[in-house]
Motif scaffolding. Structure first.
Motif, PDB file in Angstrom:
ATOM      1  N   LYS A  42       0.851  -1.172  -0.039  1.00 21.49           N
ATOM      2  CA  LYS A  42       0.316   0.050  -0.010  1.00 21.49           C
ATOM      3  C   LYS A  42       0.874   1.311  -0.026  1.00 21.49           C
ATOM      4  O   LYS A  42       1.730   1.434   0.735  1.00 21.49           O
ATOM      5  N   ARG A  43       0.622   2.164  -0.912  1.00 18.80           N
ATOM      6  CA  ARG A  43       1.399   3.454  -0.989  1.00 18.80           C
ATOM      7  C   ARG A  43       0.761   4.696  -0.767  1.00 18.80           C
ATOM      8  O   ARG A  43       1.074   5.775  -0.245  1.00 18.80           O
ATOM      9  N   HIS A  44      -0.748   4.628  -1.324  1.00 23.64           N
ATOM     10  CA  HIS A  44      -1.542   5.751  -0.999  1.00 23.64           C
ATOM     11  C   HIS A  44      -2.010   6.130   0.296  1.00 23.64           C
ATOM     12  O   HIS A  44      -2.395   5.059   1.005  1.00 23.64           O
ATOM     13  N   LYS A  45      -2.294   7.337   0.620  1.00 23.79           N
ATOM     14  CA  LYS A  45      -2.564   7.515   1.960  1.00 23.79           C
ATOM     15  C   LYS A  45      -3.856   6.723   2.282  1.00 23.79           C
ATOM     16  O   LYS A  45      -4.103   6.217   3.538  1.00 23.79           O
ATOM     17  N   GLN A  46      -4.910   6.911   1.573  1.00 24.89           N
ATOM     18  CA  GLN A  46      -6.091   6.321   1.962  1.00 24.89           C
ATOM     19  C   GLN A  46      -5.946   4.758   1.827  1.00 24.89           C
ATOM     20  O   GLN A  46      -6.588   4.082   3.013  1.00 24.89           O
ATOM     21  N   GLU A  47      -5.133   4.247   1.135  1.00 22.32           N
ATOM     22  CA  GLU A  47      -5.051   2.502   1.097  1.00 22.32           C
ATOM     23  C   GLU A  47      -4.219   2.451   2.479  1.00 22.32           C
ATOM     24  O   GLU A  47      -4.602   1.297   3.249  1.00 22.32           O
ATOM     25  N   ILE A  48      -3.188   3.111   2.893  1.00 17.79           N
ATOM     26  CA  ILE A  48      -2.661   2.759   4.053  1.00 17.79           C
ATOM     27  C   ILE A  48      -3.432   3.053   5.429  1.00 17.79           C
ATOM     28  O   ILE A  48      -3.251   2.046   6.138  1.00 17.79           O
ATOM     29  N   ILE A  49      -4.226   4.035   5.415  1.00 22.39           N
ATOM     30  CA  ILE A  49      -5.163   4.000   6.634  1.00 22.39           C
ATOM     31  C   ILE A  49      -6.131   3.027   6.678  1.00 22.39           C
ATOM     32  O   ILE A  49      -6.380   2.419   7.477  1.00 22.39           O
ATOM     33  N   HIS A  50      -6.855   2.618   5.406  1.00 22.44           N
ATOM     34  CA  HIS A  50      -7.728   1.535   5.464  1.00 22.44           C
ATOM     35  C   HIS A  50      -6.946   0.276   5.884  1.00 22.44           C
ATOM     36  O   HIS A  50      -7.779  -0.476   6.702  1.00 22.44           O
ATOM     37  N   PHE A  51      -5.694   0.002   5.441  1.00 24.82           N
ATOM     38  CA  PHE A  51      -5.063  -1.160   5.913  1.00 24.82           C
ATOM     39  C   PHE A  51      -4.950  -1.248   7.456  1.00 24.82           C
ATOM     40  O   PHE A  51      -5.027  -2.228   7.911  1.00 24.82           O
ATOM     41  N   LEU A  52      -4.331   0.017   7.830  1.00 18.02           N
ATOM     42  CA  LEU A  52      -3.949  -0.091   9.187  1.00 18.02           C
ATOM     43  C   LEU A  52      -5.334  -0.487  10.189  1.00 18.02           C
ATOM     44  O   LEU A  52      -5.272  -0.936  10.984  1.00 18.02           O
ATOM     45  N   ARG A  53      -6.377   0.285   9.514  1.00 23.56           N
ATOM     46  CA  ARG A  53      -7.875   0.402  10.317  1.00 23.56           C
ATOM     47  C   ARG A  53      -8.168  -1.440  10.412  1.00 23.56           C
ATOM     48  O   ARG A  53      -8.537  -1.687  11.398  1.00 23.56           O
ATOM     49  N   LYS A  54      -7.852  -2.057   9.533  1.00 24.18           N
ATOM     50  CA  LYS A  54      -8.110  -3.525   9.735  1.00 24.18           C
ATOM     51  C   LYS A  54      -7.099  -4.416  10.660  1.00 24.18           C
ATOM     52  O   LYS A  54      -7.750  -5.418  10.751  1.00 24.18           O
ATOM     53  N   ILE A  55      -5.884  -3.974  10.857  1.00 19.60           N
ATOM     54  CA  ILE A  55      -5.039  -4.842  11.352  1.00 19.60           C
ATOM     55  C   ILE A  55      -4.785  -4.272  12.768  1.00 19.60           C
ATOM     56  O   ILE A  55      -3.943  -5.166  13.640  1.00 19.60           O
ATOM     57  N   VAL A  56      -5.103  -2.861  13.220  1.00 19.67           N
ATOM     58  CA  VAL A  56      -4.652  -2.648  14.466  1.00 19.67           C
ATOM     59  C   VAL A  56      -5.183  -3.472  15.749  1.00 19.67           C
ATOM     60  O   VAL A  56      -4.599  -3.758  16.650  1.00 19.67           O
ATOM     61  N   VAL A  57      -6.517  -3.807  15.769  1.00 17.14           N
ATOM     62  CA  VAL A  57      -7.300  -4.505  16.619  1.00 17.14           C
ATOM     63  C   VAL A  57      -6.665  -5.843  16.872  1.00 17.14           C
ATOM     64  O   VAL A  57      -6.181  -6.304  17.873  1.00 17.14           O
ATOM     65  N   PRO A  58      -6.484  -6.839  15.596  1.00 12.50           N
ATOM     66  CA  PRO A  58      -6.004  -8.003  15.455  1.00 12.50           C
ATOM     67  C   PRO A  58      -4.682  -8.036  16.024  1.00 12.50           C
ATOM     68  O   PRO A  58      -4.321  -8.810  17.153  1.00 12.50           O
ATOM     69  N   VAL A  59      -3.705  -7.386  15.584  1.00 14.30           N
ATOM     70  CA  VAL A  59      -2.388  -7.193  16.225  1.00 14.30           C
ATOM     71  C   VAL A  59      -2.306  -6.737  17.821  1.00 14.30           C
ATOM     72  O   VAL A  59      -1.429  -7.244  18.480  1.00 14.30           O
ATOM     73  N   GLY A  60      -3.241  -5.823  18.237  1.00 17.46           N
ATOM     74  CA  GLY A  60      -3.256  -5.392  19.276  1.00 17.46           C
ATOM     75  C   GLY A  60      -3.512  -6.479  20.458  1.00 17.46           C
ATOM     76  O   GLY A  60      -3.304  -6.538  21.394  1.00 17.46           O
ATOM     77  N   CYS A  61      -4.484  -7.343  19.926  1.00 11.72           N
ATOM     78  CA  CYS A  61      -4.952  -8.496  20.663  1.00 11.72           C
ATOM     79  C   CYS A  61      -3.721  -9.668  20.737  1.00 11.72           C
ATOM     80  O   CYS A  61      -3.758 -10.481  21.830  1.00 11.72           O
ATOM     81  N   ILE A  62      -3.057  -9.689  19.661  1.00  9.20           N
ATOM     82  CA  ILE A  62      -1.796 -10.724  19.778  1.00  9.20           C
ATOM     83  C   ILE A  62      -0.738 -10.316  20.626  1.00  9.20           C
ATOM     84  O   ILE A  62      -0.228 -11.053  21.283  1.00  9.20           O
ATOM     85  N   CYS A  63      -0.338  -9.001  20.454  1.00  6.26           N
ATOM     86  CA  CYS A  63       0.806  -8.770  21.205  1.00  6.26           C
ATOM     87  C   CYS A  63       0.725  -8.944  22.523  1.00  6.26           C
ATOM     88  O   CYS A  63       2.073  -9.170  23.120  1.00  6.26           O
ATOM     89  N   PRO A  64      -0.379  -8.528  23.251  1.00  8.30           N
ATOM     90  CA  PRO A  64      -0.304  -8.921  24.877  1.00  8.30           C
ATOM     91  C   PRO A  64       0.243 -10.356  25.132  1.00  8.30           C
ATOM     92  O   PRO A  64       0.878 -10.640  26.034  1.00  8.30           O
ATOM     93  N   LEU A  65      -0.100 -11.107  24.212  1.00  8.87           N
ATOM     94  CA  LEU A  65       0.323 -12.846  24.365  1.00  8.87           C
ATOM     95  C   LEU A  65       1.917 -12.910  24.326  1.00  8.87           C
ATOM     96  O   LEU A  65       2.155 -13.836  24.796  1.00  8.87           O
ATOM     97  N   LEU A  66       2.593 -12.058  23.847  1.00 12.09           N
ATOM     98  CA  LEU A  66       3.926 -12.281  23.913  1.00 12.09           C
ATOM     99  C   LEU A  66       4.412 -12.032  25.201  1.00 12.09           C
ATOM    100  O   LEU A  66       5.490 -12.558  25.530  1.00 12.09           O
ATOM    101  N   GLY A  67       3.705 -11.471  26.078  1.00 10.38           N
ATOM    102  CA  GLY A  67       4.015 -11.201  27.545  1.00 10.38           C
ATOM    103  C   GLY A  67       3.665 -12.445  28.521  1.00 10.38           C
ATOM    104  O   GLY A  67       4.246 -12.550  29.718  1.00 10.38           O
ATOM    105  N   ILE A  68       3.081 -13.453  27.959  1.00 10.13           N
ATOM    106  CA  ILE A  68       2.828 -14.449  28.876  1.00 10.13           C
ATOM    107  C   ILE A  68       4.011 -15.322  29.363  1.00 10.13           C
ATOM    108  O   ILE A  68       4.206 -15.456  30.323  1.00 10.13           O
ATOM    109  N   ASN A  69       4.972 -15.720  28.361  1.00  9.27           N
ATOM    110  CA  ASN A  69       6.149 -16.273  28.845  1.00  9.27           C
ATOM    111  C   ASN A  69       6.914 -15.554  29.911  1.00  9.27           C
ATOM    112  O   ASN A  69       7.535 -16.026  30.740  1.00  9.27           O
TER     113      ASN A  69
END
Length: 219
Positions: free
Chosen positions: A150-177
């Protein structure tokens, strides 16, 4: 090959068929906002849907890329010109993709090393657990954007909107170990849960902000 000419021709052809932007978008599997961007000259259709778009508008690809109806006399000349333009655009796109992709791979590797160091080898990091994990979160999101193409501003914002929550839910799991190795007091359980909830909350806030930004850009 002018984006504005192509956009105006798409609009003229759509109206000649009696279609709304939503009608056309539904036929070819894109949103009405995407159609609007094409018609305003802000972007052009992807090559993968050119045939479907042209079939819906009863035009051919050569006419679409020329931005006008073509007479038999100039059809061949325009076809050769449009082919050369497409080849040139593809070469430019390939060159502009290599560097961001390489940067995305490097950033993802660095983020992985940070995750390993923080949550496997580093002792006594419980009090700072949210700080390195936040950096990992940002690193993953940025690397995924670079790898996505993704290179255009609209495409980047749209892509980020789709991944911020899934990535945000996965990252805390890194702290379990890390939590398991540093667990000494039952009170630490509450601290860990609070950190997880807070991190997910931050992701939801980021999602809302990105939705508002996307709506603003689409106006």
């Amino acid at each position: 090959m002018s984006q504005n000419n192509i956009g105006e021709f798409i609009q003229q052809s759509r109206k000649a068929k009696g279609l709304t932007q939503k009608d056309l978008g539904d036929r070819i599997g894109v949103s009405d906002k995407t159609i609007s961007k094409w018609e305003n000259g802000n972007s052009v259709p992807d090559t993968s849907i050119l045939n479907e778009l042209c079939a819906s508008l009863d035009i051919n690809v050569n006419e679409l890329l020329s931005g006008e109806k073509l007479t038999p006399e100039i059809y061949s000349m325009k076809a050769e010109e449009n082919m050369m333009n497409l080849l040139e655009d593809n070469q430019k796109q390939q060159r502009s993709t290599i560097l961001p992709f390489a940067a995305g791979v490097i950033l993802l590797l660095l983020t992985g090393l940070l995750a390993i160091f923080t949550h496997v080898f580093s002792p006594d990091m419980l009090e700072l657990w949210d700080v390195p994990t936040l950096l990992i979160y940002i690193g993953i999101c940025c690397s995924l954007v670079l790898l996505s193409g993704k290179r255009h501003k609209q495409e980047i914002i749209h892509f980020l909107r789709k991944i911020v929550v899934p990535v945000g839910c996965i990252c805390p799991l890194l702290g379990i170990n890390q939590f398991i190795h540093q667990f000494r007091d039952p009170a630490d359980i509450g601290f860990f849960v609070n950190q997880c909830v807070l991190f997910v909350l931050y992701s939801l806030i980021a999602y809302v902000i990105l939705v508002l930004i996307e709506q603003h850009l689409d106006k």
